[in-house]
Scaffold this active site. Structure first.
Site, mmCIF file in Angstrom:
data_model
loop_
_atom_site.group_PDB
_atom_site.id
_atom_site.type_symbol
_atom_site.label_atom_id
_atom_site.label_comp_id
_atom_site.label_asym_id
_atom_site.label_seq_id
_atom_site.Cartn_x
_atom_site.Cartn_y
_atom_site.Cartn_z
ATOM 1 N N TYR A 132 -31.474 -34.437 17.970
ATOM 2 C CA TYR A 132 -32.311 -35.439 17.315
ATOM 3 C C TYR A 132 -33.099 -36.192 18.382
ATOM 4 C CZ TYR A 132 -33.569 -39.818 14.965
ATOM 5 O OH TYR A 132 -34.251 -40.912 14.484
ATOM 6 N N HIS A 133 -34.396 -36.427 18.123
ATOM 7 C CA HIS A 133 -35.295 -37.031 19.098
ATOM 8 C C HIS A 133 -35.446 -38.525 18.845
ATOM 9 C CE1 HIS A 133 -38.574 -37.533 21.870
ATOM 10 N NE2 HIS A 133 -38.722 -36.232 22.071
ATOM 11 N N GLY A 134 -34.984 -39.355 19.792
ATOM 12 C CA GLY A 134 -35.173 -40.794 19.690
ATOM 13 C C GLY A 134 -36.584 -41.203 20.066
#
Length: 333
Positions: A132-134
């Site tokens: 998951y990309h913050g």
């Protein structure tokens, strides 16, 4: 009235000191300095109000500064070892390990960084890590540092094209094996036995996801096709509180329009809060020749979503994430 008072004051001055005092008061009144105290009080109030706001926008730039310090170190290291370059195939090993130690130290101090499931990363051989990309993928930097330190190997990474256009970043991308993501290049890296990290949500997820942690993958299946073509396992990954560390204003209409129209990631990022970060690695999804890219993509997305559901309280809360720094043991939610 004030002029007559000043005139009488000057006329009534009996000595030099009294005269100078009268002149000073006359000048102070003429210059309006009598109101200066009120002005300073207003400025002090404005400073008190806006300082916290300024800080949360300044802190993200500290990450950029750290990246440029990393680049500077690499340039210095390269110059120092120019004579050895022709005799060694591991010119950058020392540089990578030094920077990994730097980033691991930053993670430990600022975020109390933990990683759970590192044993699922193979010591040898390829695997595709999907995460998951913050708003700023600083958790992924910490993960890369731990792979170098604990596994003694480098994880290749897929990044957006715009990263390669940032001045100075070319060397950093080369040393840490960052590629812009053609499927053929990804397959080549995996078939050569390397680890490869990719976020299907990419910049879109960084800008437009929020504290409810939605996965913005759309119909992206290229990463799944890469895994099938390479015949490698897929390892899902998620970092708890990554959205509480840094947040994006991408949910505002203007910034979404700029991105959709020009593919320009203009949304401001704020934060830098020292919240607790825990990275979780899920069980590897083994290669299965009987499923296609669409089915594998759905399976991987469900695995990442499961990590979010298990380890992240929704919606995310900055204060709660800060308080988690004082928790010594992790409890699944």
């Amino acid at each position: 009235m004030s002029d007559s008072v000043n005139h009488s004051c000057l006329m009534g001055a009996e000595d030099t000191v009294s005269f100078l005092v009268c002149v000073f008061h006359a000048w102070e009144e003429w210059a309006g300095l009598g109101q200066m105290e009120d002005y300073l009080s207003v400025l002090e109030y404005l400073l008190w109000v806006f300082t916290p706001l300024a800080v949360v926008f300044i802190l993200p730039f500290l990450i950029v500064i750290l990246l440029y310090l990393s680049i500077l170190f690499l340039h210095v290291y390269k110059r120092k070892n120019q004579l050895k370059e022709a005799y060694s195939n591991n010119l950058w090993d020392g540089a990578r390990k030094t920077l990994a130690t730097l980033w691991d130290g930053h993670g430990a101090i600022w975020h109390g960084y933990e990683i759970h499931g590192m044993e699922k990363i193979p010591d040898k051989g390829p695997a595709l890590i999907v995460y998951y990309h913050g708003a700023i993928p600083i958790d992924y930097y910490y993960f890369l540092a731990n792979v170098i330190i604990q596994k003694g190997r480098t994880c290749h990474s897929v990044a957006d094209h715009f990263l390669f256009k940032i001045p100075g970043f070319k060397l950093l991308c080369e040393v840490f094996s960052v590629i812009h993501g053609p499927q053929e290049e990804c397959v080549r890296a995996l078939k050569n036995g390397h680890l490869l990290g990719i976020s299907p949500g990419g910049v879109r997820e960084a800008l437009f996801s929020d504290e409810t942690y939605p996965l913005l993958w759309g119909k992206r299946r290229g990463f799944a096709q890469v895994a099938i073509d390479s015949q490698v396992p897929v390892i899902p990954m998620f970092t708890q509180n990554v959205r509480e560390g840094f947040r994006s204003l991408g949910t505002l209409r203007l910034y979404r329009w700029l991105y959709e129209r020009f593919r320009f990631p203009a949304a401001p990022v704020y934060g830098g809060f020292p919240v607790k970060f825990r990275t979780f690695l899920g069980d590897p999804i083994p290669y299965d020749p009987n499923i296609n890219a669409a089915e594998l993509a759905e399976k991987v997305q469900q695995a990442v979503q499961s990590l979010i559901d298990q380890h992240q309280k929704i919606p995310g809360n900055i204060l709660r994430a800060l308080l988690e720094r004082f928790h010594t043991k992790h409890k699944d939610h």
